[in-house]
Design a protein around this motif. Structure first.
Motif, PDB file in Angstrom:
ATOM      1  N   GLY A  38       0.808  -1.201   0.000  1.00  0.00           N
ATOM      2  CA  GLY A  38       0.000   0.000   0.000  1.00  0.00           C
ATOM      3  C   GLY A  38       0.843   1.254   0.000  1.00  0.00           C
ATOM      4  O   GLY A  38       2.071   1.206   0.066  1.00  0.00           O
ATOM      5  N   PRO A  39       0.190   2.402  -0.058  1.00  0.00           N
ATOM      6  CA  PRO A  39       0.926   3.669  -0.163  1.00  0.00           C
ATOM      7  C   PRO A  39       1.755   3.993   1.076  1.00  0.00           C
ATOM      8  O   PRO A  39       2.789   4.638   0.967  1.00  0.00           O
ATOM      9  CB  PRO A  39      -0.175   4.704  -0.392  1.00  0.00           C
ATOM     10  CG  PRO A  39      -1.426   4.078   0.099  1.00  0.00           C
ATOM     11  CD  PRO A  39      -1.253   2.595  -0.101  1.00  0.00           C
ATOM     12  N   GLU A  40       1.319   3.562   2.254  1.00  0.00           N
ATOM     13  CA  GLU A  40       2.075   3.842   3.469  1.00  0.00           C
ATOM     14  C   GLU A  40       3.410   3.113   3.470  1.00  0.00           C
ATOM     15  O   GLU A  40       4.436   3.661   3.880  1.00  0.00           O
ATOM     16  CB  GLU A  40       1.261   3.464   4.720  1.00  0.00           C
ATOM     17  CG  GLU A  40       0.042   4.321   4.939  1.00  0.00           C
ATOM     18  CD  GLU A  40      -1.179   3.813   4.175  1.00  0.00           C
ATOM     19  OE1 GLU A  40      -1.112   2.723   3.560  1.00  0.00           O
ATOM     20  OE2 GLU A  40      -2.206   4.513   4.182  1.00  0.00           O
ATOM     21  N   VAL A  41       3.398   1.853   3.008  1.00  0.00           N
ATOM     22  CA  VAL A  41       4.642   1.084   2.926  1.00  0.00           C
ATOM     23  C   VAL A  41       5.573   1.713   1.897  1.00  0.00           C
ATOM     24  O   VAL A  41       6.776   1.870   2.134  1.00  0.00           O
ATOM     25  CB  VAL A  41       4.363  -0.397   2.596  1.00  0.00           C
ATOM     26  CG1 VAL A  41       5.646  -1.137   2.275  1.00  0.00           C
ATOM     27  CG2 VAL A  41       3.636  -1.076   3.740  1.00  0.00           C
ATOM     28  N   THR A  42       5.013   2.102   0.751  1.00  0.00           N
ATOM     29  CA  THR A  42       5.818   2.747  -0.283  1.00  0.00           C
ATOM     30  C   THR A  42       6.454   4.033   0.236  1.00  0.00           C
ATOM     31  O   THR A  42       7.640   4.292   0.004  1.00  0.00           O
ATOM     32  CB  THR A  42       4.952   3.039  -1.522  1.00  0.00           C
ATOM     33  OG1 THR A  42       4.398   1.810  -1.988  1.00  0.00           O
ATOM     34  CG2 THR A  42       5.756   3.684  -2.622  1.00  0.00           C
ATOM     35  N   ALA A  43       5.685   4.831   0.965  1.00  0.00           N
ATOM     36  CA  ALA A  43       6.212   6.085   1.515  1.00  0.00           C
ATOM     37  C   ALA A  43       7.338   5.819   2.513  1.00  0.00           C
ATOM     38  O   ALA A  43       8.352   6.530   2.519  1.00  0.00           O
ATOM     39  CB  ALA A  43       5.095   6.878   2.178  1.00  0.00           C
ATOM     40  N   LEU A  44       7.178   4.795   3.339  1.00  0.00           N
ATOM     41  CA  LEU A  44       8.224   4.465   4.304  1.00  0.00           C
ATOM     42  C   LEU A  44       9.490   3.999   3.600  1.00  0.00           C
ATOM     43  O   LEU A  44      10.597   4.427   3.933  1.00  0.00           O
ATOM     44  CB  LEU A  44       7.737   3.407   5.294  1.00  0.00           C
ATOM     45  CG  LEU A  44       8.773   2.951   6.324  1.00  0.00           C
ATOM     46  CD1 LEU A  44       9.280   4.122   7.158  1.00  0.00           C
ATOM     47  CD2 LEU A  44       8.184   1.866   7.219  1.00  0.00           C
ATOM     48  N   LEU A  45       9.341   3.138   2.611  1.00  0.00           N
ATOM     49  CA  LEU A  45      10.508   2.639   1.888  1.00  0.00           C
ATOM     50  C   LEU A  45      11.238   3.764   1.150  1.00  0.00           C
ATOM     51  O   LEU A  45      12.474   3.776   1.091  1.00  0.00           O
ATOM     52  CB  LEU A  45      10.108   1.525   0.933  1.00  0.00           C
ATOM     53  CG  LEU A  45       9.566   0.247   1.610  1.00  0.00           C
ATOM     54  CD1 LEU A  45       9.118  -0.761   0.562  1.00  0.00           C
ATOM     55  CD2 LEU A  45      10.581  -0.352   2.560  1.00  0.00           C
ATOM     56  N   GLU A  46      10.496   4.726   0.608  1.00  0.00           N
ATOM     57  CA  GLU A  46      11.117   5.879  -0.052  1.00  0.00           C
ATOM     58  C   GLU A  46      11.850   6.757   0.963  1.00  0.00           C
ATOM     59  O   GLU A  46      12.947   7.259   0.689  1.00  0.00           O
ATOM     60  CB  GLU A  46      10.073   6.686  -0.807  1.00  0.00           C
ATOM     61  CG  GLU A  46       9.568   5.986  -2.051  1.00  0.00           C
ATOM     62  CD  GLU A  46       8.402   6.710  -2.716  1.00  0.00           C
ATOM     63  OE1 GLU A  46       7.928   7.745  -2.184  1.00  0.00           O
ATOM     64  OE2 GLU A  46       7.955   6.229  -3.762  1.00  0.00           O
TER      65      GLU A  46
END
Length: 111
Positions: A38-46
């Motif tokens: 999801g977008p939260e995981v993507t934001a954290l990884l970025e």
């Protein structure tokens, strides 16, 4: 007594599956029980990518190991532990770790 005895464990369990053709046996999709992140995981990884250059080799290895498991983690408790490990290291780095901490909070709130 004859017949099959089937025990099911876990959220992706489908019970007895008979296969008479070719290909995979799929019940509910090949990613049953897995999360896409999801977008939260993507934001954290970025945010972690921006943090990595500021870490020493030991901290970078620990963050990388935890980050590699986040997207596939299905257990809320283990996900929370991984995110806390990453955000703890980010907090020690200082100001540059703030985006990671904010992304971690958003992920935990969404989980």
């Amino acid at each position: 007594m004859s017949g099959d005895h089937i025990q099911q464990y876990g959220s992706g369990s489908i019970g007895k599956a008979e296969h008479t053709g070719s290909g995979d046996i799929v019940a509910g999709g090949k990613t049953v029980g897995a999360t896409t992140g999801g977008p939260e995981v993507t934001a954290l990884l970025e945010a972690i990518e921006g943090l990595r250059p500021h870490l020493d080799a030991s901290d970078r290895a620990e963050v990388d190991a935890a980050a590699g498991s986040i997207a596939e983690e299905t257990s809320p408790e283990r996900l929370r532990g991984l995110v806390r490990r990453i955000s703890g290291i980010a907090a020690l780095v200082g100001e540059v770790g703030v985006p990671v901490i904010a992304a971690a909070r958003a992920l935990l709130a969404a989980a």
